[in-house]
Design an enzyme around this catalytic site. Structure first.
Site, short mmCIF file in Angstrom:
data_model
loop_
_atom_site.label_atom_id
_atom_site.label_comp_id
_atom_site.label_asym_id
_atom_site.label_seq_id
_atom_site.Cartn_x
_atom_site.Cartn_y
_atom_site.Cartn_z
N HIS A 65 0.86 -1.18 0.00
CA HIS A 65 0.00 0.00 0.00
C HIS A 65 0.89 1.23 0.00
O HIS A 65 2.05 1.18 0.43
CB HIS A 65 -0.90 0.02 1.23
CG HIS A 65 -1.96 -1.02 1.22
ND1 HIS A 65 -3.03 -1.00 2.08
CD2 HIS A 65 -2.12 -2.14 0.46
CE1 HIS A 65 -3.81 -2.04 1.85
NE2 HIS A 65 -3.27 -2.75 0.87
N GLU A 67 1.03 3.77 1.89
CA GLU A 67 1.55 4.12 3.22
C GLU A 67 2.75 3.24 3.59
O GLU A 67 3.75 3.74 4.12
CB GLU A 67 0.48 3.95 4.30
CG GLU A 67 -0.76 4.78 4.10
CD GLU A 67 -1.89 4.03 3.39
OE1 GLU A 67 -1.63 3.39 2.33
OE2 GLU A 67 -3.03 4.11 3.86
N CYS A 95 -6.06 1.67 6.02
CA CYS A 95 -6.68 0.42 6.42
C CYS A 95 -6.08 -0.06 7.75
O CYS A 95 -5.18 0.57 8.31
CB CYS A 95 -6.46 -0.64 5.33
SG CYS A 95 -4.73 -1.19 5.21
N CYS A 98 -2.26 -0.63 7.63
CA CYS A 98 -1.48 0.61 7.57
C CYS A 98 -1.52 1.37 8.89
O CYS A 98 -0.50 1.89 9.33
CB CYS A 98 -1.96 1.47 6.41
SG CYS A 98 -1.58 0.71 4.81
#
Length: 174
Positions: A65, A67, A95, A98
């Site tokens: 992701h 992040e 999410c 993260c």
């Protein structure tokens, strides 16, 4: 109500929009590369430390992701997995994975654009910021340039649905 490890505040600083614009450009780059358009930057003392964009499809890595990619680069840049006094700007509400990584990295502040109704872990699907089980607190600011981010995501998913419909039509003709 306190102690929360995340504290949601209702205001943002003037440079938040500047850094979110940078994250939105990274989201557009992700989209151009066939990824869900999410971008992230990590800033310390108003200086860019690291950036990332969604890469799970191209990297064959479910954890890639925006992040997480930015956290990994920031750790390399600062030679430390702990990132105190940093702010992460991300175009979509983080999410569960993260948020967990941001807590462990000791990021001080998270600024996000659009909410994520299905998997958002700050305020939408989950409210991990309301847990008192962690000793680290992250200041949270949501909604910075939310409309631009939301429109980018909506266009991406509409195009994806349209492409799937067209593929189905083409396959039925063959």
């Amino acid at each position: 109500m306190w102690p929360f490890y995340c504290l949601k505040v209702g205001f943002f600083m003037s440079n938040d929009e500047h850094w979110m614009q940078h994250a939105l450009k990274l989201a557009e780059y992700a989209e151009q590369n066939g990824e869900v358009p999410v971008g992230a930057v990590i800033v310390q003392n108003d200086k860019l430390i690291a950036e990332g964009w969604n890469q799970p499809i191209s990297s064959h890595d479910a954890t890639a992701h925006a992040e997480i990619v930015a956290l990994r680069k920031a750790g390399d840049t600062l030679s430390n997995y702990r990132l105190p006094d940093t702010t992460l700007y991300v175009t979509l509400e983080p999410c569960v994975m993260c948020i967990g990584a941001l807590i462990h990295a000791r990021v001080s502040r998270v600024v996000y654009a659009a909410t994520e109704p299905k998997t958002g872990a700050v305020e939408s699907a989950f409210k991990l910021c309301e847990s008192d089980r962690h000793n680290h607190r992250i200041e949270i600011v949501g909604g910075v340039l939310a409309q631009q981010s939301s429109e980018l995501l909506k266009r991406f998913f509409k195009r994806r649905r349209d492409d799937k419909k067209q593929l189905k039509i083409d396959n039925n003709k063959a």
